[in-house]
Scaffold this active site. Structure first.
Site, PDB file in Angstrom:
ATOM      1  N   GLY A 118       1.013  -1.476  -0.082  1.00 45.70           N
ATOM      2  CA  GLY A 118       0.289  -0.285   0.318  1.00 45.70           C
ATOM      3  C   GLY A 118       0.730   1.789   0.155  1.00 45.70           C
ATOM      4  O   GLY A 118       0.966   2.422  -0.873  1.00 45.70           O
ATOM      5  N   ASP A 141       4.847 -10.042   6.508  1.00 47.48           N
ATOM      6  CA  ASP A 141       4.252 -10.562   5.336  1.00 47.48           C
ATOM      7  C   ASP A 141       5.313 -11.411   4.505  1.00 47.48           C
ATOM      8  O   ASP A 141       5.407 -12.857   4.131  1.00 47.48           O
ATOM      9  CB  ASP A 141       3.190 -10.133   5.222  1.00 47.48           C
ATOM     10  CG  ASP A 141       2.401  -9.865   6.302  1.00 47.48           C
ATOM     11  OD1 ASP A 141       2.217 -10.751   7.431  1.00 47.48           O
ATOM     12  OD2 ASP A 141       1.896  -9.543   5.595  1.00 47.48           O
TER      13      ASP A 141
END
Length: 362
Positions: A118, A141
């Site tokens: 993002g 992640d």
């Protein structure tokens, strides 16, 4: 000649290693390239509000090992779709031009952005507006495209593995089934790596849809083999054989509004109806991001920070520093955005887990 002025911001969720990148980037930029460095606070919000601090060798001393970020962070402030008050009502508006004007007013030559998908999407959009941008990949992640590994991942895996060890003893003592939920969104890297390292019996990841019946089968197999306890690790974004995930909540003002959460509790309730053993669940949550940064992540972050400073000196803007085949490199932000790096169901790590007798519930 005028000194080159670099601005740094950290956006999205915090990750171990952010401070180490800042440390290496600031020191290399000042000591090697004689640049001036500032840092915008709270990510893009600080850029919009023109809220920054000066960064130098003294102010970044002693931060390399610390978790979090000394510049603070925000995962809600997309300046291309920003929530503001106008004429007594709340609306969303593209305020990116204000950010560009702030950069010009502050005399910033290059904006170095540390973030995940993002945050780096906005970095690409600012590059399209003519801002000199360099990106640094950040996410526990490990799901960003174009780089082999992201900083923060190793620390998260270490934390999960340690906690699996702690849960293992109580699970075995009470002969229970324990379902442990970890982060990762739609990529199962944390669950897979820590599940192997932490001796999990079942690993559930988004890339391999699971069946509750197959999980029960594994539990029964262990019971029959004289192992009447089972450790199940599940990525928050795992899906069942029907493709259904468990959504914890929707955050409307976030660039990534879907927040997974609650799948461990969901699976526990299902198992309680199908087996006679006691089933407990544990969601590790933000503990995976906290504490000191692992030695491996400190080294990785320092490499990223120095590489970012080098890329800035070479004026190779519009790119993200990355690691390919163990070596520092870079790739265009245009290539990075829009592609998620997920676990290959036929890849080596899945093969290793299956070879060890670990079930994927499939």
């Amino acid at each position: 000649m005028k000194k080159k002025k670099i601005a740094i911001l950290t956006g999205g969720g915090d990750a171990p290693g952010l401070n180490a990148v800042i440390y290496a980037l600031v020191r290399t930029s000042i000591a090697k390239y004689d640049c001036e460095v500032i840092g915008y606070k709270f990510g893009y919000r600080g850029l919009y509000n023109n809220d920054y601090i000066n960064l130098d060798i003294k102010s970044t001393s002693g931060i390399l090992h610390k978790g979090g970020t000394v510049l603070y962070s925000s995962n809600k402030d997309n300046l291309f779709d920003y929530k503001i008050e106008e004429h007594g009502r709340t609306i969303k508006k593209d305020v990116s031009d204000i950010a560009v004007e702030n950069l010009k007013r502050d005399g910033v030559d290059v904006l170095c952005i540390l973030g995940g998908d993002g945050t780096l999407t906005s970095a690409r959009d600012f590059a399209r507006k003519g801002v000199n941008v360099v990106g640094v990949p950040k996410t526990i992640d490990n799901d960003l495209a174009c780089t082999d590994v992201t900083f923060g991942f190793d620390t998260a895996v270490n934390i999960v593995t340690e906690n699996l060890g702690r849960l293992h003893t109580t699970t075995e003592s009470h002969q229970r089934v324990m379902v442990v939920e970890v982060m990762g969104r739609s990529a199962g890297w944390i669950a897979l790596a820590s599940g192997i390292a932490g001796s999990a019996d079942v690993i559930l990841i988004p890339e391999i849809p699971y069946s509750i019946e197959k999980i029960v089968q594994k539990i029964n197999e262990r019971n029959a083999a004289g192992k009447p306890f089972t450790i199940i690790i599940v990525c928050e974004g795992a899906v069942d054989k029907n493709g259904a995930a468990v959504v914890g909540k929707v955050v409307e003002d976030s660039p990534d509004p879907i927040r997974f959460g609650g799948i461990a509790a969901h699976i526990s309730r299902q198992l309680e109806q199908l087996i006679k053993q006691e089933v407990r669940y544990c969601a590790l949550g933000h503990i995976q991001r906290g504490g000191e940064t692992s030695a491996a992540d400190r080294m990785l972050s320092v490499r990223y920070g120095v590489a970012a400073a080098d890329l800035i000196e070479q004026e190779k803007y519009g790119n993200m520093v990355c690691i390919r085949d163990g070596k520092m490199s870079y790739d265009s932000l245009e290539n990075v955005i829009g592609s998620t790096k997920v676990v290959d169901p036929d890849g080596e790590l899945v093969y290793i887990a299956r070879s060890l007798g670990i079930s994927f519930g499939a």
